[in-house]
Design an enzyme around this catalytic site. Structure first.
Site, PDB file in Angstrom:
ATOM      1  N   ARG A   1       0.856  -1.186   0.000  1.00  0.00           N
ATOM      2  CA  ARG A   1       0.000   0.000   0.000  1.00  0.00           C
ATOM      3  C   ARG A   1       0.898   1.245   0.000  1.00  0.00           C
ATOM      4  NH1 ARG A   1      -4.152   2.477   4.579  1.00  0.00           N
ATOM      5  NH2 ARG A   1      -4.884   4.176   3.234  1.00  0.00           N
ATOM      6  N   HIS A   2       0.473   2.275  -0.707  1.00  0.00           N
ATOM      7  CA  HIS A   2       1.254   3.508  -0.810  1.00  0.00           C
ATOM      8  C   HIS A   2       1.479   4.166   0.554  1.00  0.00           C
ATOM      9  CE1 HIS A   2      -2.239   6.060   0.015  1.00  0.00           C
ATOM     10  NE2 HIS A   2      -2.920   5.233  -0.748  1.00  0.00           N
TER      11      HIS A   2
ATOM     12  N   ASN B   1      -5.305  10.888   3.651  1.00  0.00           N
ATOM     13  CA  ASN B   1      -5.395   9.811   4.630  1.00  0.00           C
ATOM     14  C   ASN B   1      -5.590  10.383   6.031  1.00  0.00           C
ATOM     15  OD1 ASN B   1      -2.856   7.870   2.922  1.00  0.00           O
ATOM     16  ND2 ASN B   1      -5.059   7.629   2.808  1.00  0.00           N
TER      17      ASN B   1
ATOM     18  N   GLN C   1      -9.940   9.274  -1.783  1.00  0.00           N
ATOM     19  CA  GLN C   1      -9.022   9.758  -2.814  1.00  0.00           C
ATOM     20  C   GLN C   1      -9.313   9.178  -4.187  1.00  0.00           C
ATOM     21  OE1 GLN C   1      -4.782  10.276  -0.969  1.00  0.00           O
ATOM     22  NE2 GLN C   1      -5.680   8.458  -0.025  1.00  0.00           N
TER      23      GLN C   1
ATOM     24  N   ARG D   1       0.206   8.868  -5.870  1.00  0.00           N
ATOM     25  CA  ARG D   1       0.752   8.394  -4.593  1.00  0.00           C
ATOM     26  C   ARG D   1       1.311   6.977  -4.705  1.00  0.00           C
ATOM     27  NH1 ARG D   1      -4.696   8.667  -4.717  1.00  0.00           N
ATOM     28  NH2 ARG D   1      -5.945   6.873  -4.019  1.00  0.00           N
TER      29      ARG D   1
ATOM     30  N   GLU E   1      -6.179   2.839  -7.948  1.00  0.00           N
ATOM     31  CA  GLU E   1      -7.131   2.647  -6.861  1.00  0.00           C
ATOM     32  C   GLU E   1      -8.553   2.408  -7.382  1.00  0.00           C
ATOM     33  OE1 GLU E   1      -7.978   1.506  -4.254  1.00  0.00           O
ATOM     34  OE2 GLU E   1      -7.716   2.912  -2.598  1.00  0.00           O
TER      35      GLU E   1
END
Length: 283
Positions: free
Chosen positions: A33-34, A40, A46, A89, A127
């Site tokens: 995961r970024h 966040n 996002q 990201r 995403e």
């Protein structure tokens, strides 16, 4: 249904395949995961928005890259590629991890100098598209998200509908996000494993031990990773305890042998000393 056991190995056949390839080389993926973003921290959706990593997120990605380099060097395993989401990201996280594997970044191990590590951007690891919910506070749209994931996307449930989408233009369904990711995995297997095996066989480079599997780091997003792991039966969207472990720069290990998937670890934190936000159960 398989029980949800974080860190335990579990195996499931891809629902569209029926046979195993036996001793065929496997693709071992490390789904990362970024790093953290300001969205966040604010608890905002996002989706595909070009939200950059914040200073903490950049540090998380950089430190994870260094830890992964140490991990692979210690195991004398070669990383074939870092594959990054096309969303900012995810791409930034991939770039930081990729940098750790470049010559001159720390001590060099022969396992990662035989051939260069590739850097690839793949939009299929972007995403989940939240449609009209993008840029909203999760607190304001949590009921909509929960209804979709815990009811419509709860496989085996009475109201299960894996084609149900997030409302609005571009909103995706569970079937769509898992299909595009599975398609990407199959292509990586063909490119890195099947083609690589043919080349190695022709040059008589493959031995019966360390040369069998191909290792690829994939930097992607929380909902991509969750959807894939739910699809493989590692846990369900109703498993809040496991989903809370889906933190920035955690890693899940999934292997694909050309027919069957196996899940070796879920949301592993290689850098627990680094502060991280809890995974968002309602997101």
């Amino acid at each position: 249904m398989l029980r949800s056991l974080v860190g335990s190995e579990m195996c499931i056949r891809d629902r569209v395949s029926t046979q195993s390839t036996g001793k065929m080389m496997s693709l071992v993926m490390y789904l990362v995961r970024h790093g953290e973003t300001d969205y966040n921290k604010k608890g905002k959706v996002q989706g595909h928005m070009a939200v950059p990593l914040n200073a903490t997120g950049m540090r998380q990605a950089r430190e994870l890259g260094e830890l992964l380099k140490q991990k692979f060097d210690a195991g004398r395993k070669h990383v074939a590629a870092v594959v990054a989401s096309s969303v900012l990201r995810g791409k930034q996280t991939g770039e930081e991890i990729f940098e750790a594997f470049q010559p001159g970044s720390g001590e060099v191990d022969e396992a990662n100098t035989d051939s260069p590590v590739k850097f690839v951007v793949d939009k299929r690891f972007a995403e989940l598209h939240y449609g009209d919910l993008v840029d909203c506070l999760l607190a304001d749209v949590g009921d909509t998200v929960k209804e979709l994931k815990e009811v419509k996307w709860h496989q085996g449930g009475e109201q299960c509908d894996l084609d149900a989408k997030f409302p609005g233009e571009g909103g995706e369904s569970f079937r769509q996000i898992t299909a595009r990711m599975t398609d990407a995995v199959r292509q990586m297997h063909r490119e890195y494993v099947v083609a690589g095996r043919a080349e190695a066989d022709s040059e008589q480079k493959v031995d019966e031990g360390t040369g069998r599997d191909v290792h690829v780091i994939v930097t992607t997003h929380s909902q991509c990773i969750e959807a894939m792991l739910v699809h493989l039966g590692a846990f369900t969207y109703r498993d809040a305890l496991t989903r809370a472990k889906n933190k920035n720069c955690t890693m899940s290990q999934v292997t694909f042998d050309g027919s069957a998937f196996s899940v070796a670890s879920v949301f592993q934190d290689l850098n627990p000393k680094c502060d991280k936000l809890d995974g968002v159960v309602t997101g």
